[in-house]
Write a protein that holds these residues in place. Structure first.
Motif, PDB file in Angstrom:
ATOM      1  N   ARG A  66     -17.054 -24.689 -13.666  1.00 45.31           N
ATOM      2  CA  ARG A  66     -15.632 -25.048 -13.623  1.00 45.31           C
ATOM      3  C   ARG A  66     -14.791 -23.895 -13.076  1.00 45.31           C
ATOM      4  NH1 ARG A  66     -13.448 -27.823 -18.710  1.00 45.31           N
ATOM      5  NH2 ARG A  66     -14.685 -29.471 -17.803  1.00 45.31           N
ATOM      6  N   LEU A  67     -15.049 -22.678 -13.531  1.00 45.27           N
ATOM      7  CA  LEU A  67     -14.289 -21.526 -13.038  1.00 45.27           C
ATOM      8  C   LEU A  67     -14.573 -21.261 -11.565  1.00 45.27           C
ATOM      9  CD1 LEU A  67     -14.470 -18.899 -15.941  1.00 45.27           C
ATOM     10  CD2 LEU A  67     -12.456 -20.088 -15.080  1.00 45.27           C
ATOM     11  N   GLY A  68     -15.834 -21.372 -11.179  1.00 48.32           N
ATOM     12  CA  GLY A  68     -16.201 -21.139  -9.781  1.00 48.32           C
ATOM     13  C   GLY A  68     -15.556 -22.135  -8.833  1.00 48.32           C
ATOM     14  N   LEU A  69     -15.569 -23.411  -9.220  1.00 46.67           N
ATOM     15  CA  LEU A  69     -14.943 -24.425  -8.371  1.00 46.67           C
ATOM     16  C   LEU A  69     -13.421 -24.301  -8.385  1.00 46.67           C
ATOM     17  CD1 LEU A  69     -17.123 -27.622  -8.915  1.00 46.67           C
ATOM     18  CD2 LEU A  69     -16.913 -26.222  -6.854  1.00 46.67           C
ATOM     19  N   THR A  70     -12.862 -23.924  -9.515  1.00 48.55           N
ATOM     20  CA  THR A  70     -11.417 -23.703  -9.569  1.00 48.55           C
ATOM     21  C   THR A  70     -11.032 -22.564  -8.634  1.00 48.55           C
ATOM     22  OG1 THR A  70     -11.302 -24.530 -11.836  1.00 48.55           O
ATOM     23  CG2 THR A  70      -9.455 -23.177 -11.076  1.00 48.55           C
ATOM     24  N   ALA A  71     -11.829 -21.505  -8.617  1.00 51.57           N
ATOM     25  CA  ALA A  71     -11.569 -20.396  -7.694  1.00 51.57           C
ATOM     26  C   ALA A  71     -11.678 -20.872  -6.244  1.00 51.57           C
ATOM     27  CB  ALA A  71     -12.541 -19.245  -7.958  1.00 51.57           C
ATOM     28  N   ALA A  72     -12.690 -21.674  -5.937  1.00 52.71           N
ATOM     29  CA  ALA A  72     -12.860 -22.171  -4.571  1.00 52.71           C
ATOM     30  C   ALA A  72     -11.654 -22.992  -4.126  1.00 52.71           C
ATOM     31  CB  ALA A  72     -14.144 -23.007  -4.463  1.00 52.71           C
ATOM     32  N   TYR A  73     -11.228 -23.935  -4.967  1.00 52.69           N
ATOM     33  CA  TYR A  73     -10.054 -24.742  -4.625  1.00 52.69           C
ATOM     34  C   TYR A  73      -8.787 -23.890  -4.606  1.00 52.69           C
ATOM     35  CZ  TYR A  73     -12.516 -29.199  -4.705  1.00 52.69           C
ATOM     36  OH  TYR A  73     -13.344 -30.245  -4.423  1.00 52.69           O
ATOM     37  N   GLY A  74      -8.731 -22.892  -5.474  1.00 55.89           N
ATOM     38  CA  GLY A  74      -7.586 -21.987  -5.479  1.00 55.89           C
ATOM     39  C   GLY A  74      -7.478 -21.212  -4.181  1.00 55.89           C
ATOM     40  N   PHE A  75      -8.627 -20.775  -3.637  1.00 60.06           N
ATOM     41  CA  PHE A  75      -8.617 -20.092  -2.337  1.00 60.06           C
ATOM     42  C   PHE A  75      -8.036 -21.010  -1.257  1.00 60.06           C
ATOM     43  CE2 PHE A  75     -12.465 -17.421  -3.759  1.00 60.06           C
ATOM     44  CZ  PHE A  75     -11.686 -16.302  -4.021  1.00 60.06           C
ATOM     45  N   VAL A  76      -8.384 -22.287  -1.323  1.00 59.46           N
ATOM     46  CA  VAL A  76      -7.857 -23.251  -0.341  1.00 59.46           C
ATOM     47  C   VAL A  76      -6.340 -23.380  -0.487  1.00 59.46           C
ATOM     48  CG1 VAL A  76      -7.861 -25.677   0.382  1.00 59.46           C
ATOM     49  CG2 VAL A  76     -10.036 -24.534  -0.167  1.00 59.46           C
ATOM     50  N   LEU A  77      -5.878 -23.589  -1.713  1.00 56.44           N
ATOM     51  CA  LEU A  77      -4.438 -23.718  -1.944  1.00 56.44           C
ATOM     52  C   LEU A  77      -3.699 -22.447  -1.538  1.00 56.44           C
ATOM     53  CD1 LEU A  77      -1.965 -25.215  -2.993  1.00 56.44           C
ATOM     54  CD2 LEU A  77      -2.577 -24.433  -5.307  1.00 56.44           C
ATOM     55  N   ALA A  78      -4.257 -21.302  -1.879  1.00 61.90           N
ATOM     56  CA  ALA A  78      -3.632 -20.026  -1.504  1.00 61.90           C
ATOM     57  C   ALA A  78      -3.552 -19.890   0.010  1.00 61.90           C
ATOM     58  CB  ALA A  78      -4.411 -18.857  -2.108  1.00 61.90           C
ATOM     59  N   GLY A  79      -4.591 -20.328   0.710  1.00 59.95           N
ATOM     60  CA  GLY A  79      -4.585 -20.282   2.172  1.00 59.95           C
ATOM     61  C   GLY A  79      -3.498 -21.160   2.766  1.00 59.95           C
ATOM     62  N   ILE A  80      -3.304 -22.332   2.171  1.00 61.50           N
ATOM     63  CA  ILE A  80      -2.243 -23.231   2.642  1.00 61.50           C
ATOM     64  C   ILE A  80      -0.880 -22.574   2.443  1.00 61.50           C
ATOM     65  CG2 ILE A  80      -1.051 -25.416   2.159  1.00 61.50           C
ATOM     66  CD1 ILE A  80      -3.898 -26.553   1.461  1.00 61.50           C
ATOM     67  N   TRP A 112      -9.982 -14.385  -6.980  1.00 63.23           N
ATOM     68  CA  TRP A 112     -11.045 -13.382  -6.947  1.00 63.23           C
ATOM     69  C   TRP A 112     -11.392 -12.930  -8.363  1.00 63.23           C
ATOM     70  CZ3 TRP A 112     -14.337 -12.769  -3.296  1.00 63.23           C
ATOM     71  CH2 TRP A 112     -13.987 -12.989  -1.963  1.00 63.23           C
ATOM     72  N   LEU A 113     -10.381 -12.715  -9.196  1.00 73.28           N
ATOM     73  CA  LEU A 113     -10.631 -12.325 -10.587  1.00 73.28           C
ATOM     74  C   LEU A 113     -11.315 -13.454 -11.352  1.00 73.28           C
ATOM     75  CD1 LEU A 113      -7.276 -10.463 -11.320  1.00 73.28           C
ATOM     76  CD2 LEU A 113      -9.546  -9.438 -10.937  1.00 73.28           C
ATOM     77  N   MET A 114     -10.903 -14.687 -11.098  1.00 70.68           N
ATOM     78  CA  MET A 114     -11.528 -15.835 -11.732  1.00 70.68           C
ATOM     79  C   MET A 114     -13.007 -15.932 -11.361  1.00 70.68           C
ATOM     80  SD  MET A 114     -10.307 -19.826 -11.562  1.00 70.68           S
ATOM     81  CE  MET A 114      -8.623 -19.275 -11.562  1.00 70.68           C
ATOM     82  N   LEU A 115     -13.325 -15.654 -10.109  1.00 67.63           N
ATOM     83  CA  LEU A 115     -14.717 -15.680  -9.676  1.00 67.63           C
ATOM     84  C   LEU A 115     -15.524 -14.595 -10.391  1.00 67.63           C
ATOM     85  CD1 LEU A 115     -16.504 -17.309  -7.769  1.00 67.63           C
ATOM     86  CD2 LEU A 115     -15.958 -15.653  -5.976  1.00 67.63           C
ATOM     87  N   ALA A 116     -14.908 -13.429 -10.582  1.00 70.84           N
ATOM     88  CA  ALA A 116     -15.586 -12.353 -11.308  1.00 70.84           C
ATOM     89  C   ALA A 116     -15.864 -12.764 -12.761  1.00 70.84           C
ATOM     90  CB  ALA A 116     -14.741 -11.079 -11.275  1.00 70.84           C
ATOM     91  N   VAL A 117     -14.887 -13.376 -13.393  1.00 71.21           N
ATOM     92  CA  VAL A 117     -15.074 -13.842 -14.773  1.00 71.21           C
ATOM     93  C   VAL A 117     -16.141 -14.930 -14.817  1.00 71.21           C
ATOM     94  CG1 VAL A 117     -13.955 -15.067 -16.697  1.00 71.21           C
ATOM     95  CG2 VAL A 117     -12.771 -13.180 -15.540  1.00 71.21           C
ATOM     96  N   ALA A 118     -16.133 -15.816 -13.828  1.00 70.25           N
ATOM     97  CA  ALA A 118     -17.125 -16.893 -13.773  1.00 70.25           C
ATOM     98  C   ALA A 118     -18.542 -16.343 -13.693  1.00 70.25           C
ATOM     99  CB  ALA A 118     -16.848 -17.804 -12.578  1.00 70.25           C
ATOM    100  N   ALA A 119     -18.699 -15.177 -13.093  1.00 72.23           N
ATOM    101  CA  ALA A 119     -20.028 -14.559 -13.018  1.00 72.23           C
ATOM    102  C   ALA A 119     -20.418 -13.912 -14.337  1.00 72.23           C
ATOM    103  CB  ALA A 119     -20.056 -13.514 -11.906  1.00 72.23           C
ATOM    104  N   LEU A 120     -19.432 -13.463 -15.091  1.00 73.41           N
ATOM    105  CA  LEU A 120     -19.720 -12.821 -16.375  1.00 73.41           C
ATOM    106  C   LEU A 120     -20.109 -13.823 -17.450  1.00 73.41           C
ATOM    107  CD1 LEU A 120     -16.856 -10.177 -16.535  1.00 73.41           C
ATOM    108  CD2 LEU A 120     -19.303  -9.767 -16.145  1.00 73.41           C
ATOM    109  N   VAL A 121     -19.618 -15.046 -17.343  1.00 69.66           N
ATOM    110  CA  VAL A 121     -19.909 -16.089 -18.336  1.00 69.66           C
ATOM    111  C   VAL A 121     -20.489 -17.318 -17.648  1.00 69.66           C
ATOM    112  CG1 VAL A 121     -18.412 -15.513 -20.276  1.00 69.66           C
ATOM    113  CG2 VAL A 121     -17.432 -16.608 -18.282  1.00 69.66           C
TER     114      VAL A 121
END
Length: 128
Positions: A66-80, A112-121
């Motif tokens: 969930r965190l990883g996909l949220t980060a992925a979609y967040g990158f898209v929204l941030a890019g827009i 980016w921080l969310m992706l880091a947290v997603a890797a920790l848990v």
């Protein structure tokens, strides 16, 4: 079983981000005073790769889904937000809305921080 659609959609967006990023780079190379387009291009290209990377990490079970996909979609929204605001400033002489680019930039950082947290848990469910 993980839905492949939830993984494919952000990859489609990453492809669009990459294509737009290349088009903006080409335009910036042939347009005077196009620093905004160059910046938008770079951010879209870098983060298209980040979207693909996040999706691959999710698919491999190396980050919490969930965190990883949220980060992925967040990158898209941030890019827009970020890219769209800079392109709008370049061509229309006004942004999308006040603080759109800084909001997009902040969202890039948060993702980016969310992706880091997603890797920790990582997810507790084992992969099949």
């Amino acid at each position: 079983m993980m839905s492949t659609l939830s993984l494919r959609i952000p990859v489609v967006f990453a492809g669009l981000m990459g294509a737009i990023g290349v088009a903006l780079a080409a335009t910036a190379a042939h347009t005077p005073d196009a620093a905004r387009l160059h910046t938008a291009s770079s951010m879209l290209l870098f983060h298209a790769c980040a979207v693909i990377g996040a999706v691959l990490l999710v698919h491999q079970g190396l980050v919490r889904r969930r965190l990883g996909l949220t980060a992925a979609y967040g990158f898209v929204l941030a890019g827009i937000l970020f890219g769209g605001d800079l392109v709008s400033l370049q061509y229309a002489d006004h942004g999308l809305f006040p603080m759109a680019a800084p909001t997009g930039g902040t969202l890039f950082i948060v993702c980016w921080l969310m992706l880091a947290v997603a890797a920790l848990v990582p997810d507790r469910t084992p992969r099949a």
